[in-house]
Motif scaffolding. Structure first.
Motif, PDB file in Angstrom:
ATOM      1  N   GLN A  46       0.832  -1.202   0.000  1.00 51.17           N
ATOM      2  CA  GLN A  46       0.000   0.000   0.000  1.00 51.17           C
ATOM      3  C   GLN A  46       0.869   1.255   0.000  1.00 51.17           C
ATOM      4  O   GLN A  46       0.602   2.214  -0.735  1.00 51.17           O
ATOM      5  CB  GLN A  46      -0.948  -0.009   1.204  1.00 51.17           C
ATOM      6  CG  GLN A  46      -2.016  -1.071   1.090  1.00 51.17           C
ATOM      7  CD  GLN A  46      -2.735  -1.358   2.394  1.00 51.17           C
ATOM      8  OE1 GLN A  46      -2.234  -1.059   3.487  1.00 51.17           O
ATOM      9  NE2 GLN A  46      -3.911  -1.966   2.299  1.00 51.17           N
ATOM     10  N   MET A  47       1.928   1.256   0.810  1.00 50.42           N
ATOM     11  CA  MET A  47       2.802   2.421   0.863  1.00 50.42           C
ATOM     12  C   MET A  47       3.618   2.577  -0.420  1.00 50.42           C
ATOM     13  O   MET A  47       3.818   3.695  -0.901  1.00 50.42           O
ATOM     14  CB  MET A  47       3.708   2.351   2.094  1.00 50.42           C
ATOM     15  CG  MET A  47       2.947   2.587   3.382  1.00 50.42           C
ATOM     16  SD  MET A  47       3.998   2.846   4.828  1.00 50.42           S
ATOM     17  CE  MET A  47       4.666   1.210   5.068  1.00 50.42           C
ATOM     18  N   LEU A  48       4.090   1.462  -0.981  1.00 52.44           N
ATOM     19  CA  LEU A  48       4.820   1.539  -2.243  1.00 52.44           C
ATOM     20  C   LEU A  48       3.940   2.066  -3.364  1.00 52.44           C
ATOM     21  O   LEU A  48       4.373   2.894  -4.173  1.00 52.44           O
ATOM     22  CB  LEU A  48       5.393   0.164  -2.616  1.00 52.44           C
ATOM     23  CG  LEU A  48       6.623  -0.271  -1.855  1.00 52.44           C
ATOM     24  CD1 LEU A  48       6.894  -1.758  -2.074  1.00 52.44           C
ATOM     25  CD2 LEU A  48       7.837   0.565  -2.252  1.00 52.44           C
ATOM     26  N   LEU A  49       2.705   1.592  -3.411  1.00 51.52           N
ATOM     27  CA  LEU A  49       1.783   2.064  -4.442  1.00 51.52           C
ATOM     28  C   LEU A  49       1.500   3.552  -4.256  1.00 51.52           C
ATOM     29  O   LEU A  49       1.485   4.316  -5.226  1.00 51.52           O
ATOM     30  CB  LEU A  49       0.486   1.251  -4.430  1.00 51.52           C
ATOM     31  CG  LEU A  49      -0.543   1.620  -5.491  1.00 51.52           C
ATOM     32  CD1 LEU A  49       0.050   1.555  -6.903  1.00 51.52           C
ATOM     33  CD2 LEU A  49      -1.758   0.703  -5.378  1.00 51.52           C
ATOM     34  N   ALA A  50       1.305   3.987  -3.020  1.00 55.93           N
ATOM     35  CA  ALA A  50       1.070   5.410  -2.751  1.00 55.93           C
ATOM     36  C   ALA A  50       2.292   6.232  -3.160  1.00 55.93           C
ATOM     37  O   ALA A  50       2.141   7.303  -3.775  1.00 55.93           O
ATOM     38  CB  ALA A  50       0.743   5.624  -1.276  1.00 55.93           C
ATOM     39  N   ALA A  51       3.485   5.756  -2.856  1.00 48.15           N
ATOM     40  CA  ALA A  51       4.706   6.476  -3.239  1.00 48.15           C
ATOM     41  C   ALA A  51       4.824   6.553  -4.758  1.00 48.15           C
ATOM     42  O   ALA A  51       5.222   7.582  -5.307  1.00 48.15           O
ATOM     43  CB  ALA A  51       5.931   5.790  -2.634  1.00 48.15           C
ATOM     44  N   HIS A  52       4.463   5.468  -5.435  1.00 47.30           N
ATOM     45  CA  HIS A  52       4.488   5.460  -6.902  1.00 47.30           C
ATOM     46  C   HIS A  52       3.509   6.504  -7.455  1.00 47.30           C
ATOM     47  O   HIS A  52       3.866   7.301  -8.322  1.00 47.30           O
ATOM     48  CB  HIS A  52       4.130   4.070  -7.427  1.00 47.30           C
ATOM     49  CG  HIS A  52       3.880   4.030  -8.901  1.00 47.30           C
ATOM     50  ND1 HIS A  52       4.889   4.099  -9.826  1.00 47.30           N
ATOM     51  CD2 HIS A  52       2.715   3.957  -9.603  1.00 47.30           C
ATOM     52  CE1 HIS A  52       4.359   4.067 -11.050  1.00 47.30           C
ATOM     53  NE2 HIS A  52       3.047   3.980 -10.930  1.00 47.30           N
ATOM     54  N   ILE A  53       2.297   6.511  -6.949  1.00 44.22           N
ATOM     55  CA  ILE A  53       1.282   7.451  -7.425  1.00 44.22           C
ATOM     56  C   ILE A  53       1.729   8.885  -7.170  1.00 44.22           C
ATOM     57  O   ILE A  53       1.651   9.744  -8.064  1.00 44.22           O
ATOM     58  CB  ILE A  53      -0.082   7.171  -6.756  1.00 44.22           C
ATOM     59  CG1 ILE A  53      -0.643   5.819  -7.222  1.00 44.22           C
ATOM     60  CG2 ILE A  53      -1.078   8.300  -7.045  1.00 44.22           C
ATOM     61  CD1 ILE A  53      -1.821   5.313  -6.403  1.00 44.22           C
ATOM     62  N   LEU A  54       2.218   9.161  -5.973  1.00 51.31           N
ATOM     63  CA  LEU A  54       2.683  10.509  -5.651  1.00 51.31           C
ATOM     64  C   LEU A  54       3.823  10.931  -6.571  1.00 51.31           C
ATOM     65  O   LEU A  54       3.862  12.072  -7.050  1.00 51.31           O
ATOM     66  CB  LEU A  54       3.122  10.587  -4.186  1.00 51.31           C
ATOM     67  CG  LEU A  54       1.985  10.625  -3.162  1.00 51.31           C
ATOM     68  CD1 LEU A  54       2.525  10.378  -1.757  1.00 51.31           C
ATOM     69  CD2 LEU A  54       1.246  11.950  -3.231  1.00 51.31           C
ATOM     70  N   THR A  55       4.747  10.025  -6.830  1.00 50.38           N
ATOM     71  CA  THR A  55       5.868  10.339  -7.714  1.00 50.38           C
ATOM     72  C   THR A  55       5.383  10.627  -9.127  1.00 50.38           C
ATOM     73  O   THR A  55       5.828  11.583  -9.768  1.00 50.38           O
ATOM     74  CB  THR A  55       6.882   9.173  -7.725  1.00 50.38           C
ATOM     75  OG1 THR A  55       7.359   8.974  -6.392  1.00 50.38           O
ATOM     76  CG2 THR A  55       8.056   9.478  -8.636  1.00 50.38           C
ATOM     77  N   MET A  56       4.451   9.817  -9.618  1.00 49.71           N
ATOM     78  CA  MET A  56       3.916  10.029 -10.956  1.00 49.71           C
ATOM     79  C   MET A  56       3.155  11.365 -11.049  1.00 49.71           C
ATOM     80  O   MET A  56       3.061  11.956 -12.111  1.00 49.71           O
ATOM     81  CB  MET A  56       3.007   8.873 -11.376  1.00 49.71           C
ATOM     82  CG  MET A  56       3.741   7.545 -11.547  1.00 49.71           C
ATOM     83  SD  MET A  56       5.085   7.617 -12.749  1.00 49.71           S
ATOM     84  CE  MET A  56       4.161   7.873 -14.250  1.00 49.71           C
TER      85      MET A  56
END
Length: 128
Positions: A46-56
């Motif tokens: 969940q945190m990795l996906l959130a970090a990915h979305i924020l980065t994108m």
């Protein structure tokens, strides 16, 4: 379940991003990474996906210096260096619509790590 505090403790590069935005993106990630995941991997995914979305979406640069959107310093990492922090992004060969829907995750380090967990939790099935 991750909170903005636990998220920022794990990914301090997002400290400048508002807790409200982090929570909104975490909510999206929590919806996508549900109970079908192994419990030991769920919060990390969940945190990795959130970090990915924020980065994108251009974070943390958008918050820190007002850079516009996801075009500022995102993409597939070609080379990474920890001492004196250096990151080089690869230039995609083409921007055509072909390719897997999962290939978008390969555009960030966080997405790549998320894909590894995804594959561990949902391995490919071979029919014989």
């Amino acid at each position: 379940m991750p909170t903005p505090t636990t998220f920022k403790a794990r990914f301090p590069e997002f400290i400048a991003v508002s807790d409200a935005l982090v929570q909104l993106v975490l909510n999206d990630a929590i919806d996508q990474v549900g109970d079908t995941w192994l419990e030991r991997d769920r919060a990390r995914a969940q945190m990795l996906l959130a970090a990915h979305i924020l980065t994108m979406e251009g974070e943390p640069g958008r918050t820190e210096n007002g850079s516009s959107g996801a075009t500022a310093g995102t993409g597939i990492i070609k080379r990474d260096k920890v001492g004196d922090v250096e990151t080089e992004f690869a230039v995609p060969a083409s921007s055509g619509s072909g390719g897997s829907a999962l290939s978008a995750y390969a555009r960030t380090f966080y997405g790549q790590q998320y894909l590894e967990l995804l594959r561990k939790n949902f391995p490919a099935v071979a029919v014989v």
